[in-house]
Design a protein around this motif. Structure first.
Motif, PDB file in Angstrom:
ATOM      1  N   PRO A  20       5.433  10.490   1.964  1.00  0.00           N
ATOM      2  CA  PRO A  20       4.050  10.594   2.795  1.00  0.00           C
ATOM      3  C   PRO A  20       4.256  11.224   3.974  1.00  0.00           C
ATOM      4  CG  PRO A  20       4.542   8.582   1.528  1.00  0.00           C
ATOM      5  CD  PRO A  20       5.803   9.094   1.786  1.00  0.00           C
ATOM      6  N   ARG A  21       3.132  12.104   4.532  1.00  0.00           N
ATOM      7  CA  ARG A  21       3.224  12.429   5.978  1.00  0.00           C
ATOM      8  C   ARG A  21       2.883  11.129   6.656  1.00  0.00           C
ATOM      9  NH1 ARG A  21       3.062  17.493   7.142  1.00  0.00           N
ATOM     10  NH2 ARG A  21       1.607  17.217   8.906  1.00  0.00           N
ATOM     11  N   LEU A  22       3.454  11.306   7.990  1.00  0.00           N
ATOM     12  CA  LEU A  22       3.336  10.492   8.872  1.00  0.00           C
ATOM     13  C   LEU A  22       2.229  10.887   9.787  1.00  0.00           C
ATOM     14  CD1 LEU A  22       6.883   9.462  10.325  1.00  0.00           C
ATOM     15  CD2 LEU A  22       5.142   8.140   8.978  1.00  0.00           C
ATOM     16  N   GLN A  46       0.725  12.237  13.142  1.00  0.00           N
ATOM     17  CA  GLN A  46       1.164  12.954  14.205  1.00  0.00           C
ATOM     18  C   GLN A  46       1.853  12.257  15.348  1.00  0.00           C
ATOM     19  OE1 GLN A  46       1.613  16.101  14.118  1.00  0.00           O
ATOM     20  NE2 GLN A  46       2.592  16.494  16.541  1.00  0.00           N
ATOM     21  N   ARG A  74       5.437  10.941  14.324  1.00  0.00           N
ATOM     22  CA  ARG A  74       6.361  12.058  14.341  1.00  0.00           C
ATOM     23  C   ARG A  74       6.789  12.475  15.858  1.00  0.00           C
ATOM     24  NH1 ARG A  74       6.344  15.208   9.727  1.00  0.00           N
ATOM     25  NH2 ARG A  74       7.112  17.033  10.867  1.00  0.00           N
ATOM     26  N   THR A 128      13.082  13.310   8.036  1.00  0.00           N
ATOM     27  CA  THR A 128      13.161  13.062   6.725  1.00  0.00           C
ATOM     28  C   THR A 128      14.335  12.298   6.469  1.00  0.00           C
ATOM     29  OG1 THR A 128      11.838  15.087   5.966  1.00  0.00           O
ATOM     30  CG2 THR A 128      13.049  14.003   4.460  1.00  0.00           C
ATOM     31  N   ARG A 171      13.879   8.521   7.872  1.00  0.00           N
ATOM     32  CA  ARG A 171      12.764   7.840   7.175  1.00  0.00           C
ATOM     33  C   ARG A 171      13.437   7.497   5.718  1.00  0.00           C
ATOM     34  NH1 ARG A 171       7.472  10.755   6.330  1.00  0.00           N
ATOM     35  NH2 ARG A 171       6.676   8.681   5.609  1.00  0.00           N
TER      36      ARG A 171
END
Length: 93
Positions: free
Chosen positions: A10-12, A14, A17, A56, A59
């Motif tokens: 899933p996207r983190l 901003q 990141r 990636t 994580r």
């Protein structure tokens, strides 16, 4: 090749990141060569022949305790110290 690597995450947010990249830059400027080599080996082991961002890779390794040991301890320590991912996010991330 280890098949546990999962590049679909899933996207983190901003800010998470940005924090990761700030910590990674800080770590890279101070890390001794063997620690940098360990990170490169982890990338080669978990994503051979793939385009894989460090975000990636890290994580994915944070998601699985057995894979986290493949990361340089000093990088893991710095990310935890900076509260990059809260414990609940580490499991879900």
């Amino acid at each position: 090749m280890i098949s546990h690597f999962s590049p679909v995450l899933p996207r983190l947010a901003q800010e998470q990141r940005q924090l990761f990249h700030a910590v990674l830059r800080q770590w890279l400027t101070a890390a001794p060569a063997p620690e940098c080599d360990k990170l490169i080996l982890a990338r080669e082991r978990h994503a051979p022949g793939q385009r894989c961002s460090m975000l990636t890779l890290v994580r994915s390794c944070f998601m699985q305790p057995a894979l986290r040991a493949d990361l340089p301890e000093s990088l893991v320590h710095l990310l935890v110290q900076r509260q990059w991912l809260a414990p609940a996010q580490q499991r879900r991330a």
